[in-house]
Write an enzyme that holds these catalytic residues in place. Sequence first.
Site, PDB file in Angstrom:
ATOM      1  N   SER A   1     -10.507  -1.068   6.536  1.00 42.70           N
ATOM      2  CA  SER A   1      -9.793  -0.731   5.365  1.00 42.70           C
ATOM      3  C   SER A   1      -8.894  -1.820   4.674  1.00 42.70           C
ATOM      4  CB  SER A   1      -8.552   0.475   5.531  1.00 42.70           C
ATOM      5  OG  SER A   1      -9.227   1.498   5.533  1.00 42.70           O
TER       6      SER A   1
ATOM      7  N   SER B   1      -9.697   1.559   2.788  1.00 34.31           N
ATOM      8  CA  SER B   1      -8.851   2.058   1.770  1.00 34.31           C
ATOM      9  C   SER B   1      -7.671   1.422   1.171  1.00 34.31           C
ATOM     10  CB  SER B   1      -8.102   3.325   2.466  1.00 34.31           C
ATOM     11  OG  SER B   1      -7.380   2.812   3.566  1.00 34.31           O
TER      12      SER B   1
ATOM     13  N   LYS C   1       0.820  -1.133  -0.031  1.00 37.48           N
ATOM     14  CA  LYS C   1      -0.011  -0.077   0.088  1.00 37.48           C
ATOM     15  C   LYS C   1       1.070   1.130  -0.048  1.00 37.48           C
ATOM     16  CE  LYS C   1      -4.127   1.727   2.496  1.00 37.48           C
ATOM     17  NZ  LYS C   1      -4.850   1.362   3.612  1.00 37.48           N
TER      18      LYS C   1
END
Length: 366
Positions: free
Chosen positions: A221, A197, A116
């Site tokens: 997330s 996310s 990420k």
Amino acid sequence: MATATMTSLFSLSLSVGIALLSLSFLTTAVSASEFTFQEATIESIQLAFAQNRLTSRQLVGFYLDRIQTLNPSLRCVLEVNPDALAQADEADLLRAEARGGKGTLGNLHGIPVLLKDSIGTDDKMNTSAGSYALLGARVPRDAFVVERLRSAGAVILGKASMSEWYSLRSWEMPRGWCARGGQGVNPYVKSENPCGSSTGSAIAVAANMVTVSLGTETDSSIICPTDHNSVVGFKPTVGLTSRAGVMLVSPGQDSIGPISRTVSDAVYVLDVIVGLDPRDEATGEAAKFIPMGGYKQFLREDGLKGKRLGIVRNPFSDSRGSTAASIFDQHLVTFRNYGATLVDNLEIENIDIILNPSKNGEMGVL
Ligand SMILES: *[C@@H]1O[C@H](CO)[C@@H](O)[C@H](O)[C@H]1NC(C)=O
């Protein structure tokens, strides 16, 4: 959120059938003809490495091709690591040396991992939480979890897109959108919300653009995008994985966790990234609970025998009668068949308050 977790764990059986992506670009992975890249697991890859049917370079080459072909439509990768092929070569070299008798290599040796974009890497790549604001900035060192991956021999393939600033850029922004990457796209149903996310980390794994990835979670997330993109993911207990070198929303809630196509792969990644880190105090308490010999000892076919599992439907699960609800119920049958005792229809007191961020105090903490 409970539904999201459960469906991600259940998605093993769901994610196998859909072959929406063509193999026609499989040109550079020349002599790896015997190896099936689609839905490859860490075990299948390590077996192919051991039998000389596959190299890390070929595997990385396959994923780089795949990214080049699919990323313009799926928008899940922000950057590929310019050093990925060199790292793969190094992993191949070490494997050849290890064959000469010098020790055994771990499960992640030579395995490509996508990170990420909020996870810091001290290399040629940017760490920007999807935003233009931090482009070109340098981090002082690798995040602890990245150090761990590198010393386990993993190949850092690139950075994944995410909901910019963990969706806190604006209350109205769509999930999985960031300025640098644009809108991340759910590879199974392109019109569906990919959630966030850790959006790119989940999409890339679902679309076979990498073997495994890392995401981060404050509050759903990891489990939400893994659920929506039909892959496996979970949030490790806060403190099991060090947050040092990772941008945080809340030190009290954030955790770094694996995203993968199988539960076993998630466990192999977890084994590498957990541990005590002086730069993150929370790891001191949590590290006491890491089992000797790691977590893979619990990957057992009879692992559900004697377990008591509570099922909370209200207010998480779809109403009965939907396809999702009937698949959910089939999984409960599987659990029972493997020896688990299910306590169905549990009710949680004050669930409405618990789930409301402005009433439960979470908004203040964040
Ligand atoms: C990082 O960002 C800079 C732009 O600011 C860009 O020139 C560079 O290519 C990026 N790095 C990679 C590996 O894409």
